[in-house]
Design a protein around this motif. Structure first.
Motif, mmCIF file in Angstrom:
data_model
loop_
_atom_site.group_PDB
_atom_site.id
_atom_site.type_symbol
_atom_site.label_atom_id
_atom_site.label_comp_id
_atom_site.label_asym_id
_atom_site.label_seq_id
_atom_site.Cartn_x
_atom_site.Cartn_y
_atom_site.Cartn_z
ATOM 1 N N ARG A 161 0.845 -1.194 0.000
ATOM 2 C CA ARG A 161 0.000 0.000 0.000
ATOM 3 C C ARG A 161 0.879 1.242 0.000
ATOM 4 N NH1 ARG A 161 -5.387 -0.549 3.282
ATOM 5 N NH2 ARG A 161 -5.995 0.602 1.454
ATOM 6 N N ARG A 162 0.368 2.337 -0.496
ATOM 7 C CA ARG A 162 1.125 3.580 -0.625
ATOM 8 C C ARG A 162 1.633 4.076 0.733
ATOM 9 N NH1 ARG A 162 3.740 6.122 -4.623
ATOM 10 N NH2 ARG A 162 3.902 8.324 -4.198
ATOM 11 N N GLU A 163 0.777 3.998 1.765
ATOM 12 C CA GLU A 163 1.167 4.466 3.093
ATOM 13 C C GLU A 163 2.349 3.658 3.622
ATOM 14 O OE1 GLU A 163 -2.068 3.376 2.510
ATOM 15 O OE2 GLU A 163 -2.925 5.348 2.121
ATOM 16 N N ALA A 180 6.188 5.039 4.430
ATOM 17 C CA ALA A 180 6.789 4.863 5.755
ATOM 18 C C ALA A 180 8.162 4.203 5.639
ATOM 19 C CB ALA A 180 5.869 4.028 6.649
ATOM 20 N N VAL A 181 8.273 3.168 4.832
ATOM 21 C CA VAL A 181 9.552 2.485 4.656
ATOM 22 C C VAL A 181 10.541 3.398 3.936
ATOM 23 C CG1 VAL A 181 10.690 0.529 3.524
ATOM 24 C CG2 VAL A 181 8.541 0.188 4.734
ATOM 25 N N LYS A 182 10.060 4.179 2.981
ATOM 26 C CA LYS A 182 10.929 5.124 2.270
ATOM 27 C C LYS A 182 11.518 6.141 3.251
ATOM 28 C CE LYS A 182 10.728 8.576 -1.420
ATOM 29 N NZ LYS A 182 9.835 9.277 -2.349
ATOM 30 N N ALA A 183 10.697 6.669 4.146
ATOM 31 C CA ALA A 183 11.173 7.635 5.138
ATOM 32 C C ALA A 183 12.199 6.994 6.062
ATOM 33 C CB ALA A 183 9.999 8.184 5.948
ATOM 34 N N MET A 184 11.967 5.741 6.460
ATOM 35 C CA MET A 184 12.926 5.038 7.309
ATOM 36 C C MET A 184 14.249 4.846 6.573
ATOM 37 S SD MET A 184 10.385 2.232 9.133
ATOM 38 C CE MET A 184 11.605 0.982 9.023
ATOM 39 N N GLU A 197 15.485 6.700 4.123
ATOM 40 C CA GLU A 197 16.149 8.003 3.997
ATOM 41 C C GLU A 197 16.831 8.391 5.310
ATOM 42 O OE1 GLU A 197 12.972 10.518 2.667
ATOM 43 O OE2 GLU A 197 13.225 9.930 0.571
ATOM 44 N N LYS A 198 16.162 8.138 6.431
ATOM 45 C CA LYS A 198 16.743 8.445 7.737
ATOM 46 C C LYS A 198 17.982 7.584 7.976
ATOM 47 C CE LYS A 198 15.554 8.693 12.627
ATOM 48 N NZ LYS A 198 14.527 8.465 13.637
ATOM 49 N N ALA A 199 17.904 6.298 7.640
ATOM 50 C CA ALA A 199 19.043 5.390 7.816
ATOM 51 C C ALA A 199 20.204 5.800 6.918
ATOM 52 C CB ALA A 199 18.619 3.954 7.519
ATOM 53 N N ARG A 200 19.911 6.216 5.702
ATOM 54 C CA ARG A 200 20.962 6.654 4.781
ATOM 55 C C ARG A 200 21.669 7.896 5.326
ATOM 56 N NH1 ARG A 200 18.160 7.247 0.242
ATOM 57 N NH2 ARG A 200 18.446 5.065 -0.281
ATOM 58 N N ALA A 201 20.901 8.847 5.840
ATOM 59 C CA ALA A 201 21.495 10.058 6.404
ATOM 60 C C ALA A 201 22.362 9.718 7.619
ATOM 61 C CB ALA A 201 20.398 11.055 6.788
ATOM 62 N N GLU A 202 21.895 8.826 8.464
ATOM 63 C CA GLU A 202 22.665 8.402 9.638
ATOM 64 C C GLU A 202 23.941 7.683 9.202
ATOM 65 O OE1 GLU A 202 23.525 7.706 13.751
ATOM 66 O OE2 GLU A 202 22.305 9.160 12.679
ATOM 67 N N ASN A 203 23.850 6.871 8.183
ATOM 68 C CA ASN A 203 25.013 6.157 7.653
ATOM 69 C C ASN A 203 26.061 7.144 7.132
ATOM 70 O OD1 ASN A 203 26.529 3.883 6.920
ATOM 71 N ND2 ASN A 203 25.704 3.913 4.847
ATOM 72 N N GLU A 204 25.607 8.150 6.396
ATOM 73 C CA GLU A 204 26.535 9.159 5.872
ATOM 74 C C GLU A 204 27.191 9.943 7.014
ATOM 75 O OE1 GLU A 204 24.137 11.440 3.175
ATOM 76 O OE2 GLU A 204 24.168 9.873 1.635
#
Length: 87
Positions: free
Chosen positions: A49-51, A55-59, A61-68
């Motif tokens: 589902r889109r929602e 939600a997974v996309k936001a997670m 993106e947050k993980a990628r930023a933390e990794n960087e």
């Protein structure tokens, strides 16, 4: 003659109104049937589902930023360690 024509036109107009109402009801029923079949098809295909996707996309993106951020911190610490090891 005028009353006969008016009665005929009135009956014809009533018939057309009833037919339009029946056609609209049939259209709504067909739309509901197609919608429910489509939803069942997507559910059977195990489509996300889109929602849930958002939600997974936001997670991610947050993980990628933390990794960087952590990569930059490790690089800085390695640089600092290399400097202190050569002194």
């Amino acid at each position: 003659m005028t009353q006969t024509t008016n009665r005929f036109l009135d009956e014809f107009a009533k018939l057309m109104t009833d037919a339009a109402g029946a056609a609209d009801g049939l259209r709504k029923e067909a739309e509901q049937l197609f919608k429910s079949q489509g939803e069942r098809f997507l559910r059977d295909m195990d489509v996300v589902r889109r929602e849930e996707f958002e939600a997974v996309k936001a997670m991610a993106e947050k993980a990628r930023a933390e990794n960087e951020r952590l990569e930059a911190r490790i690089a800085a610490l390695e640089k600092q360690l290399a400097r202190s090891g050569t002194e």
